[in-house]
Design an enzyme around this catalytic site. Structure first.
Site, short mmCIF file in Angstrom:
data_model
loop_
_atom_site.label_atom_id
_atom_site.label_comp_id
_atom_site.label_asym_id
_atom_site.label_seq_id
_atom_site.Cartn_x
_atom_site.Cartn_y
_atom_site.Cartn_z
N ASN A 12 10.43 -3.56 -7.07
CA ASN A 12 11.00 -4.82 -7.50
C ASN A 12 10.04 -5.54 -8.44
O ASN A 12 10.13 -5.40 -9.64
CB ASN A 12 11.31 -5.68 -6.27
N TYR A 13 9.08 -6.25 -7.91
CA TYR A 13 8.16 -7.02 -8.75
C TYR A 13 6.71 -6.56 -8.61
O TYR A 13 5.88 -6.88 -9.44
CB TYR A 13 8.22 -8.50 -8.38
N GLY A 14 6.41 -5.86 -7.52
CA GLY A 14 5.01 -5.61 -7.19
C GLY A 14 4.24 -4.84 -8.24
O GLY A 14 3.13 -5.22 -8.60
N ASP A 15 4.82 -3.74 -8.74
CA ASP A 15 4.10 -2.93 -9.72
C ASP A 15 3.79 -3.75 -10.97
O ASP A 15 2.69 -3.70 -11.51
CB ASP A 15 4.93 -1.70 -10.10
N TYR A 185 11.15 -7.01 2.69
CA TYR A 185 12.10 -5.97 2.30
C TYR A 185 13.34 -6.03 3.19
O TYR A 185 13.28 -6.52 4.33
CB TYR A 185 11.45 -4.59 2.46
N ARG A 256 5.17 -9.11 0.95
CA ARG A 256 5.38 -7.68 0.88
C ARG A 256 4.63 -7.16 -0.36
O ARG A 256 4.05 -7.93 -1.12
CB ARG A 256 6.85 -7.35 0.80
N GLY A 257 4.66 -5.84 -0.52
CA GLY A 257 4.03 -5.27 -1.71
C GLY A 257 2.52 -5.39 -1.66
O GLY A 257 1.92 -5.56 -0.60
N GLU A 258 1.92 -5.31 -2.83
CA GLU A 258 0.46 -5.25 -2.91
C GLU A 258 -0.14 -6.54 -3.46
O GLU A 258 -1.10 -7.08 -2.92
CB GLU A 258 0.06 -4.07 -3.80
N ASP A 259 0.46 -7.05 -4.53
CA ASP A 259 -0.11 -8.23 -5.17
C ASP A 259 0.00 -9.45 -4.25
O ASP A 259 -0.98 -10.18 -4.04
CB ASP A 259 0.61 -8.50 -6.49
N SER A 260 1.20 -9.67 -3.68
CA SER A 260 1.36 -10.84 -2.80
C SER A 260 0.58 -10.67 -1.51
O SER A 260 0.18 -11.67 -0.88
CB SER A 260 2.85 -11.08 -2.51
#
Length: 354
Positions: A12-15, A185, A256-260
């Site tokens: 979604n937005y993470g990458d 998610y 969720r994800g990596e950046d957040s």
């Protein structure tokens, strides 16, 4: 030096969020020239829409990397393949015939697993002769570090700095209510979790990030049974910097994800990391590795509360026991910053290639 970063948005937005933060850090902190090629410019531009633009970073469509194929490639010094994406064939062919050969870094996903230290910065032999290396972000000194820029000021930010994208929603908050930001998610037990939140007897405003109200309406299928103490507020899509600010303003964050995930740690608040689910259950190993590190010096009470929360146990079991977890979150932020005093991910990349 010039860096070409290639980003394909899988989820979604993470990458895009990781690549945009890395590009900004290389440009503004280390005075590098960056071309950021992305296969989903609308998403990337949404994330970056509120950030000051610098001429040192050019955001470009994926095809721009090879559109000038009839002329020799102006090869960069460093190429970053983010998260295992494959370079466009015509671009890669251009690298093979270019006079100057760049170093290629395969930017991997962040993990606290000990094994990444053994594989970080190791060469990935290429039959083409191009130099390519694995680069693993991580928490240890033998890894690629963390992407921390910009580092937020310690403590809660002043409400006088409310971002324009969040201002209408902020007016709906109750001044005496605690705040939870929610970004997870599909698959999380949100209906039971939110309904049980009412059993804590706490007054809580839950800020639903863009799309979550609709996601719950679709998956839950019936109205939530919430007491007046719990209020749901839907947020619009907000740029990356505004989301960073949001995390700093909430008492609890679900990310969720990596950046957040990293930003939640810098916000020095208790949080749930809803890690990206994988069919082979590799995400459970990854989460456990982080918890082992995160909770190594935590009190037994914090360890219990945190593990229950991260396992999506009902908040009535742990919500009112967060005081020690809050103190631990502040100490953890200092641990993270101390471990990345060298500048973290961008600085370690620059050091590696020079």
């Amino acid at each position: 030096m010039r860096w070409d970063i290639f980003c394909q948005i899988v989820d979604n937005y993470g990458d895009a969020g990781v690549c945009w933060r890395l590009a900004r850090s290389l440009a503004t902190r280390h005075q590098q020239q960056v071309h950021l090629f992305c296969d989903d410019l609308p998403t990337l531009n949404l994330l970056a829409s509120d950030a000051p633009r610098t001429p040192q970073v050019q955001i470009l469509p994926w095809e721009a990397s090879f559109e000038n194929a009839r002329h020799p490639l102006d090869a960069p010094d460093v190429v970053i393949e983010a998260f295992g994406c494959h370079l466009p064939e015509r671009y890669q062919t251009g690298l093979l015939v270019a006079t100057k050969k760049p170093i290629i870094l395969n930017l991997e996903y962040l993990s606290a697993e000990p094994w990444i230290g053994d594989y970080h910065a190791k060469a990935s032999p290429q039959s083409s002769g191009l130099l390519k290396y694995f680069f693993f972000p991580g928490f240890g000194p033998n890894t690629g570090g963390l992407s921390l820029d910009p580092i937020p000021a310690q403590g809660s930010q002043t409400s006088a700095t409310i971002p324009a994208s969040l201002a209408p929603s902020w007016e709906l908050l109750r001044p005496d209510a605690e705040r939870i930001s929610l970004f997870c998610y599909p698959g999380a037990p949100l209906r039971q979790w939110l309904e049980d939140l009412g059993n804590t007897q706490a007054k809580i405003d839950v800020l639903l990030t863009f799309g979550h109200a609709e996601m719950m309406g679709h998956s839950i299928g019936r109205p939530l049974d919430l007491p007046p103490s719990i209020r749901l507020i839907s947020l619009p899509f907000v740029p990356q910097d505004d989301y960073d600010w949001l995390l700093s303003q909430c008492d609890f964050n679900i990310v969720r994800g990596e950046d957040s995930f990293i930003r939640a740690q810098l916000a020095e608040k208790p949080f749930i990391w809803h890690i990206y689910p994988q069919d082979d259950m590799a995400h459970t190993v990854k989460l456990q590795a982080f918890l082992d590190l995160y909770l190594e010096k935590a009190s037994p009470s914090t360890q219990e509360s945190c593990r229950l929360a991260m396992d999506w146990q009902m908040p009535s079991r742990w919500w009112n026991q967060r005081a020690e977890w809050q103190a631990h979150a502040r100490r953890w932020r200092e641990t993270v910053l101390e471990a990345n005093q060298d500048g973290g991910l961008a600085a370690r990349m620059l050091h590696f290639v020079t």
